[in-house]
Design a protein around this motif. Structure first.
Motif, PDB file in Angstrom:
ATOM      1  N   UNK A 101       0.818  -1.201   0.000  1.00 48.16           N
ATOM      2  CA  UNK A 101       0.000   0.000   0.000  1.00 48.16           C
ATOM      3  C   UNK A 101       0.859   1.262   0.000  1.00 48.16           C
ATOM      4  N   UNK A 102       0.517   2.211  -0.872  1.00 48.83           N
ATOM      5  CA  UNK A 102       1.217   3.499  -0.914  1.00 48.83           C
ATOM      6  C   UNK A 102       0.326   4.628  -0.413  1.00 48.83           C
ATOM      7  N   UNK A 103      -0.859   4.756  -1.028  1.00 51.59           N
ATOM      8  CA  UNK A 103      -1.748   5.842  -0.661  1.00 51.59           C
ATOM      9  C   UNK A 103      -3.133   5.581  -1.235  1.00 51.59           C
ATOM     10  N   UNK A 104      -4.143   6.300  -0.708  1.00 53.28           N
ATOM     11  CA  UNK A 104      -5.455   6.196  -1.313  1.00 53.28           C
ATOM     12  C   UNK A 104      -6.220   7.511  -1.213  1.00 53.28           C
ATOM     13  N   UNK A 105      -7.157   7.672  -2.121  1.00 48.99           N
ATOM     14  CA  UNK A 105      -8.006   8.852  -2.209  1.00 48.99           C
ATOM     15  C   UNK A 105      -9.467   8.459  -2.080  1.00 48.99           C
ATOM     16  N   UNK A 106     -10.199   9.306  -1.390  1.00 49.62           N
ATOM     17  CA  UNK A 106     -11.648   9.261  -1.398  1.00 49.62           C
ATOM     18  C   UNK A 106     -12.064  10.517  -2.148  1.00 49.62           C
ATOM     19  N   UNK A 107     -12.570  10.327  -3.361  1.00 49.56           N
ATOM     20  CA  UNK A 107     -12.791  11.466  -4.267  1.00 49.56           C
ATOM     21  C   UNK A 107     -11.459  12.201  -4.450  1.00 49.56           C
ATOM     22  N   UNK A 108     -11.408  13.505  -4.211  1.00 44.55           N
ATOM     23  CA  UNK A 108     -10.146  14.216  -4.444  1.00 44.55           C
ATOM     24  C   UNK A 108      -9.262  14.289  -3.198  1.00 44.55           C
ATOM     25  N   UNK A 109      -9.757  13.810  -2.079  1.00 47.03           N
ATOM     26  CA  UNK A 109      -9.008  13.908  -0.823  1.00 47.03           C
ATOM     27  C   UNK A 109      -8.088  12.703  -0.621  1.00 47.03           C
ATOM     28  N   UNK A 110      -6.813  13.005  -0.360  1.00 46.49           N
ATOM     29  CA  UNK A 110      -5.859  11.947  -0.050  1.00 46.49           C
ATOM     30  C   UNK A 110      -5.977  11.644   1.442  1.00 46.49           C
ATOM     31  N   UNK A 111      -6.511  10.470   1.775  1.00 48.70           N
ATOM     32  CA  UNK A 111      -6.854  10.183   3.153  1.00 48.70           C
ATOM     33  C   UNK A 111      -5.777   9.438   3.929  1.00 48.70           C
ATOM     34  N   UNK A 112      -4.917   8.732   3.237  1.00 48.21           N
ATOM     35  CA  UNK A 112      -3.867   8.019   3.939  1.00 48.21           C
ATOM     36  C   UNK A 112      -2.669   7.852   3.030  1.00 48.21           C
ATOM     37  N   UNK A 113      -1.516   7.924   3.647  1.00 42.98           N
ATOM     38  CA  UNK A 113      -0.258   7.756   2.933  1.00 42.98           C
ATOM     39  C   UNK A 113       0.618   6.841   3.765  1.00 42.98           C
TER      40      UNK A 113
END
Lengths: 114, 108
Positions: free
Chosen positions: A45-57
């Motif tokens: 896992x690197x990162x994820x977005x919910x819509x345009x918001x980057x929620x976790x890195x």
């Protein structure tokens, strides 16, 4: 094709150069994920977005990595000052809902750093 | 995020035998557990999944069992065929983590 698409499929670059990958998710999916996969390993896992918001890195993601999803549709992953250790397959996935559904993966972008 | 431990890392079976792959997780809030199959040079694809409100789910030759108390879930493939040969990954989507994978080889 209405699946997840990634571009480019292959990228060969010299150490120290910057590279950018693009991911187009399934159109109605609001979640978009980036993973890195090396030979013989599971997707990391690197990162994820919910819509345009980057929620976790991921804590493993150095400052040389940055991702954006400016309008909540496609996403880009940029790696600055590439190192040989960055050589891997970069996978993008998307899902609908609130993150408890199937992840649909793209074919991946293979990076080789010389 | 939490680690997802997957075992074994490699598994070789004779065609027609059963194969079992197990994953353990640590976050008790996890509630969705998929299994993905990845053939050489291809993208991971979902083969079966289970949610925390059931203990077992079956789809033809493939089944998944979940033990929430012990925090582990397993993939069961019966009557294996050579085309089942691939790498299988478990995942804990709450944490967005994947196991390290199991390379299954089915010998004809």
């Amino acid at each position: 094709d209405t699946g997840v698409s990634q571009d480019p499929r292959h990228k060969i670059t010299k150490r120290g150069q910057n590279v950018t990958f693009r991911c187009d998710p399934i159109s109605e999916h609001n979640r978009l994920y980036w993973y890195r996969q090396t030979l013989g390993q599971g997707p990391e896992f690197l990162t994820y977005f919910q819509n345009e918001a980057q929620l976790e890195k991921s804590r493993l993601l150095s400052d040389r990595f940055s991702a954006e999803r400016p309008k909540g549709s496609f996403s880009t992953l940029e790696i600055q000052r590439t190192e040989q250790g960055d050589s891997a397959m970069y996978l993008c996935a998307s899902s609908a809902g609130r993150g408890t559904g199937e992840l649909f993966f793209g074919e991946g972008s293979r990076l080789t750093v010389l | 995020g939490e680690n997802v431990e997957q075992h074994p890392s490699t598994l070789s079976v004779q065609e027609g035998d059963s194969a079992v792959i197990k994953c353990t997780y640590s976050d008790s809030a996890s509630n969705y557990f998929p299994w993905y199959k990845q053939e050489l040079g291809k993208r991971p694809q979902l083969i079966i999944d289970i949610r925390s409100n059931v203990g077992e789910k079956k789809d033809q030759r493939i089944a998944v069992t979940l033990n929430k108390t012990a925090k582990h879930f397993s993939l069961h493939i019966t009557e294996t065929q050579p085309e089942d040969s691939a790498v299988y990954f478990c995942a804990v989507i709450y944490d967005m983590r994947f196991g390290a994978g199991t390379r299954l080889t089915v010998k004809p």
